[in-house]
Design an enzyme around this catalytic site. Structure first.
Site, short mmCIF file in Angstrom:
data_model
loop_
_atom_site.label_atom_id
_atom_site.label_comp_id
_atom_site.label_asym_id
_atom_site.label_seq_id
_atom_site.Cartn_x
_atom_site.Cartn_y
_atom_site.Cartn_z
N SER A 190 -9.83 1.46 2.77
CA SER A 190 -9.02 2.27 2.12
C SER A 190 -7.74 1.56 1.36
CB SER A 190 -8.19 3.53 3.06
OG SER A 190 -7.33 2.91 3.96
N LYS A 202 0.95 -1.36 0.03
CA LYS A 202 -0.05 0.02 0.09
C LYS A 202 0.72 1.32 -0.12
CE LYS A 202 -3.98 1.75 2.57
NZ LYS A 202 -4.82 1.64 3.87
N SER A 257 -9.87 -0.41 7.32
CA SER A 257 -9.30 -0.21 5.99
C SER A 257 -8.66 -1.70 5.42
CB SER A 257 -8.50 0.91 5.92
OG SER A 257 -8.97 1.95 5.73
#
Lengths: 478, 92
Positions: free
Chosen positions: A154, A79, A178
């Protein structure tokens, strides 16, 4: 056999037996990224050079004939709010669009020590604030199961990358759901570890008392391998701890599973409810004792979260000042450099949260908002403490609904916040929680995946993972 | 409903420049979100024992050897720099 379908352990065995090399596997993933990422948009950057270099190094270790770590040579995605030295780390924000990580996050260091191969940096909601990845200032990511829908967020890019076979596994971060919610939306396994189980050093901070990094993977076994690799005390993160390793065997037939009535209230999609209840029924058939429980403060969790997380964010994001790093808008006075750089650099949701946090912490409102939220946070902790006196783990949904359409919740921030209703409590209490695929809702030509959430007591990741492993077999989705 | 002036005041505290349009949208959004927070008034009151939240974790007060490249990497990220230093505007 398709190389892209293999799990971490299967790749490891394949390397051992010389069926293929890490370079072969890495090239297969890079080819698939080239082929399908135009449609999915999981990656903000593909680090091809880095990946191939790491794969060659891994192959040298593998061919030396000695034992090598499980993650050696296995390609993964990271990420883009996790620092990988020499690579971009944008947090999907314009304010960090040109930022290059000056050092490795501890979890990246640990992966590199195992000989991992890093394929690229994945998309996210700006600064991890969102539940759909639509808040990314840099790119749109689509759900591999239905490209008209969001991948969740997210960690949407990480979940989509694993689901679209563009990475064998991925790292994400989870502040209010997330990792788990995109795992649920994309049909992969996602683990948010206990607060403190994994070092946060080198993560771009959002809300420091809630943030945790964890794996998104194809299977529970893979998630465990990655968790074991990244967890542990780190002198560079004072909140990290060395977990007591419980190498006990857990079997579902000896366990008590709590089902909180508050997780099946109004607002849950009927199909989601059915899939989760069917999964609970399967656990019961396998011999688990199902215990109805109550987490009475659940109704307050979302409001509590949306005070505490933005409050911490407003302090953490004060570092983006246009001076030390990131976007800088020139002006005559120093104050104007701050105002302009931040005004232009941050997106709408990030500004909204900084504003909420600043308001909640400002003189005259602190007691009514921030202090009250801290009290409610203690109530939520006590809810879990009482529940785990009676049960081993808690089962429930991850999200009240399946992946929604891109744009569907765009203009109303509150409706997006509601997506986090079943996930924020685990962050507020600090307990570990995992999402595994439990079924799908027919939609168009395919199915929209639905995740089952398994919440455990502090540092009982092993118990959660053992149960998840058994559930995975029973649900037979892989 | 919070006022536009309140929004502007908070934006100033937060060091955010907002356009007139952003102020209007922020007024609407913040008001709705703050209204939603009212639910916390219904939560039972408890006393949190202050100072007992956790224990301090301290490191040794000693210099840790880090690679020289780290300092270079860090300074390299600054928008304005000179001779290995970050350049900052005069404050006074």
């Amino acid at each position: 056999m398709d190389i892209l379908d293999l799990t971490i352990k299967q790749l490891h065995e394949g390397f051992k037996k010389k069926q293929f090399t890490s370079v072969d596997v890495t090239k297969a993933y890079l080819d698939n990224i080239k082929k399908s990422d135009g449609k999915i948009g999981a990656y903000l950057a593909v680090t091809e050079k880095l990946a191939l270099g790491q794969a060659e190094k891994a192959d040298k270790i593998i061919s030396s004939g000695k034992d090598f770590p499980l993650l050696c040579g296995v390609p993964c995605a990271i990420k883009d709010n996790i620092l990988v030295e020499g690579q971009q780390a944008t947090a999907a924000s314009k304010i960090l669009e040109n930022y290059v990580a000056p050092y490795d996050a501890t979890i990246i260091k640990k992966l590199k020590e195992q000989g991992a191969v890093i394929l690229g940096k994945t998309n996210l909601d700006e600064f991890a604030m969102g539940a759909s990845t639509e808040n990314s200032a840099l790119k749109e990511t689509r759900n591999p199961h239905d490209t008209t829908r969001v991948p969740g967020g997210s960690s949407g890019g990480s979940a989509a990358a694993v689901a679209a076979k563009e990475a064998c596994y991925a790292l994400g971060t989870d502040t209010g759901g997330s990792i788990r919610q995109p795992a649920s939306f994309c049909g992969v396994v996602g683990l948010k570890p206990t607060y403190g189980a994994v070092s946060r050093y080198g993560l771009i901070a959002f809300a420091s008392s809630l943030d945790q990094a964890g794996p998104l993977a194809k299977t529970v076994e893979d998630a465990k391998i990655v968790f074991d690799a990244i967890s542990g005390k780190d002198p560079l993160d004072a909140t990290s701890v060395e977990p007591k390793i419980l190498n006990l065997k857990f079997e579902i037939k000896n366990l008590k599973i709590g089902v909180p009535k508050e997780y099946f209230g109004k607002g849950i999609d009927k199909d989601v409810e059915k899939i989760i209840k069917d999964a609970i029924e399967k656990a019961k058939t396998a011999g688990a004792k199902i215990v109805p429980i109550s987490l009475p403060s659940t109704d307050y969790a979302l409001a509590c979260y949306y005070i505490i997380a933005p409050s911490e964010a407003s302090a953490n994001l004060a570092r983006y000042d246009g001076i030390k790093y990131g976007l800088s808008k020139p002006a005559d006075a120093l104050l104007d450099v701050y105002l302009k750089s931040r005004g232009v650099g941050f997106g709408a949701e990030v500004k909204r949260r900084i504003m909420i946090g600043t308001y909640a912490l400002s003189s005259g409102y602190y007691d009514a908002y921030y202090k009250k939220a801290q009290e409610v946070r203690e109530l939520i902790r006590q809810d879990f403490k009482k529940a785990f006196d009676k049960v081993d783990v808690i089962f429930g949904p991850v999200s009240p609904f399946p992946a929604f359409k891109i744009g569907e919740k765009g203009s109303d921030p509150l409706s997006m916040y509601l997506a986090d209703i079943y996930t924020v409590s685990a962050n507020l209490a600090g307990v570990p929680a995992l999402s595994i695929p439990a079924g799908g809702i027919p939609s168009g030509s395919g199915k929209l995946p639905i995740g089952l959430q398994i919440i455990g007591n502090y540092f009982e990741e092993n118990k959660v993972l053992s149960i998840a492993g058994e559930m995975e077999k029973m649900l037979q989705l892989i | 409903m919070i006022s536009k002036d309140e929004v502007k005041h908070i934006a100033k505290l937060a060091r955010l420049e907002l356009t007139e349009k952003e102020v209007e949208k922020m007024q609407k959004d913040l008001s709705a979100i703050l209204d939603y927070f009212d639910i916390l008034k219904k939560a039972p009151k408890i006393q949190i024992k202050t100072g007992k939240a956790g224990k301090n974790v301290l490191r040794k007060d000693e210099a840790v050897e880090r690679p020289a490249s780290l300092a270079n990497n860090l300074v390299a990220q600054a928008p304005d720099k000179k001779d290995g230093y970050v350049k900052v505007k005069a404050i006074l």
